[in-house]
Scaffold this motif. Structure first.
Motif, PDB file in Angstrom:
ATOM      1  N   GLU A   1       0.823  -1.211   0.000  1.00 51.57           N
ATOM      2  CA  GLU A   1       0.000   0.000   0.000  1.00 51.57           C
ATOM      3  C   GLU A   1       0.862   1.269   0.000  1.00 51.57           C
ATOM      4  OE1 GLU A   1      -3.123  -0.097   2.911  1.00 51.57           O
ATOM      5  OE2 GLU A   1      -3.614   2.023   2.595  1.00 51.57           O
TER       6      GLU A   1
ATOM      7  N   LYS B   1       0.997   4.137  -2.930  1.00 51.51           N
ATOM      8  CA  LYS B   1       0.696   5.563  -2.672  1.00 51.51           C
ATOM      9  C   LYS B   1       1.803   6.449  -3.247  1.00 51.51           C
ATOM     10  CE  LYS B   1      -2.435   5.175   1.212  1.00 51.51           C
ATOM     11  NZ  LYS B   1      -2.569   4.993   2.665  1.00 51.51           N
TER      12      LYS B   1
ATOM     13  N   VAL C   1      -5.674   2.148  -4.730  1.00 49.25           N
ATOM     14  CA  VAL C   1      -5.330   3.404  -4.078  1.00 49.25           C
ATOM     15  C   VAL C   1      -5.812   4.559  -4.955  1.00 49.25           C
ATOM     16  CG1 VAL C   1      -3.446   4.836  -3.209  1.00 49.25           C
ATOM     17  CG2 VAL C   1      -3.328   2.351  -2.963  1.00 49.25           C
TER      18      VAL C   1
ATOM     19  N   THR D   1      -8.580   4.351  -0.029  1.00 48.71           N
ATOM     20  CA  THR D   1      -7.979   3.079  -0.409  1.00 48.71           C
ATOM     21  C   THR D   1      -9.020   1.987  -0.236  1.00 48.71           C
ATOM     22  OG1 THR D   1      -5.775   3.812   0.195  1.00 48.71           O
ATOM     23  CG2 THR D   1      -6.146   1.450   0.197  1.00 48.71           C
TER      24      THR D   1
END
Ligand code: CTP
Ligand code: CA
Length: 214
Positions: A144, A148, A181, A186
């Motif tokens: 994640e 990002k 994302v 998210t």
């Protein structure tokens, strides 16, 4: 909408008979092309070599190297409303490609590689693209967080992140699980056939999230 999709691996020539590539099957990108065509979009699929059939009703451009994919995307992206970059583009390519086959001689061989152009990373500032931009992130750790960073760095509206260290999803698999994302949120898309994830991604491009990229 007019939608450009990149898919599959690239092949980086080492000499006339050899190349560097990766494990991408192209299944995710082709599933997105199929879903987008079914949703009524006008689709251009730009793909490296795969074993897949071109989905019906889709315009198709076959390329081999990262440089060829870059040129094809640069030619067509400015006319598009959305770009979905599912290709596994080689990050490095041989610095020089001899015209003749490299003959076996020493016990070891060193290849010098140079970085390829980041196609997705060129969409905004270099190609001037203002439409809805979807990138993928192939990660083996910190999925994640890395996704990002890619969303920010490449000016995407959405990054679809996969854990490519998992054998049951990604690459050659028919299933995928992804972390989606967006700029403002998210979402987890739980393990499902790539076709289901493809339809979900396509449903996002026409949605409310028109790009605010400056
Ligand atoms: N991508 C691209 N051109 C490249 C490399 C990547 O268009 N030369 C695109 C991929 O199609 C994907 C996104 O950028 O949509 C992220 O690819 P990924 O390999 O996960 O990230 P990289 O930016 O190449 O960084 P790294 O491989 O170091 O994680
Ligand atoms: Ca990469």
């Amino acid at each position: 909408m007019k939608v450009l999709i990149t898919a599959g691996p690239t092949r980086e020539p080492i000499d006339p008979v050899r190349y560097l590539t990766n494990r991408s099957s192209g299944k995710m990108g082709y599933a997105i092309a199929n879903a987008a065509a079914h949703a009524g979009h006008q689709v251009l699929l730009i793909s490296g070599p795969t074993a897949l059939d071109v989905p019906e009703g889709v315009d198709f451009l076959q390329i081999e190297s990262a440089e060829e994919m870059y040129q094809a995307v640069a030619d067509y992206l400015p006319r598009m409303d959305a770009g979905i970059f599912a290709a596994a583009v080689a990050d490095y390519t041989p610095a020089v490609v001899p015209e003749q086959k490299i003959k076996k001689s020493d016990d070891s061989l060193t290849l010098k590689l140079v970085k390829t152009k980041d196609i997705l990373g060129s969409a905004r500032e270099i190609m001037g693209f203002r439409g809805f931009l979807v990138g993928f992130a192939a990660e083996t750790e910190n999925v994640e967080e890395n996704a990002k960073l890619k969303l920010q760095k490449k000016g995407c509206d959405l990054v679809v992140a996969n854990d490519v260290s998992r054998r049951d999803i990604g690459f050659d698999s028919s299933d995928n699980e992804a972390i989606l994302v967006f700029r403002d949120r998210t979402e987890l898309f739980e393990k499902a056939p790539k076709h289901d994830l493809a339809m979900y991604i396509v449903s996002m491009i026409g949605g409310a999230g028109v790009t605010t990229f400056k």
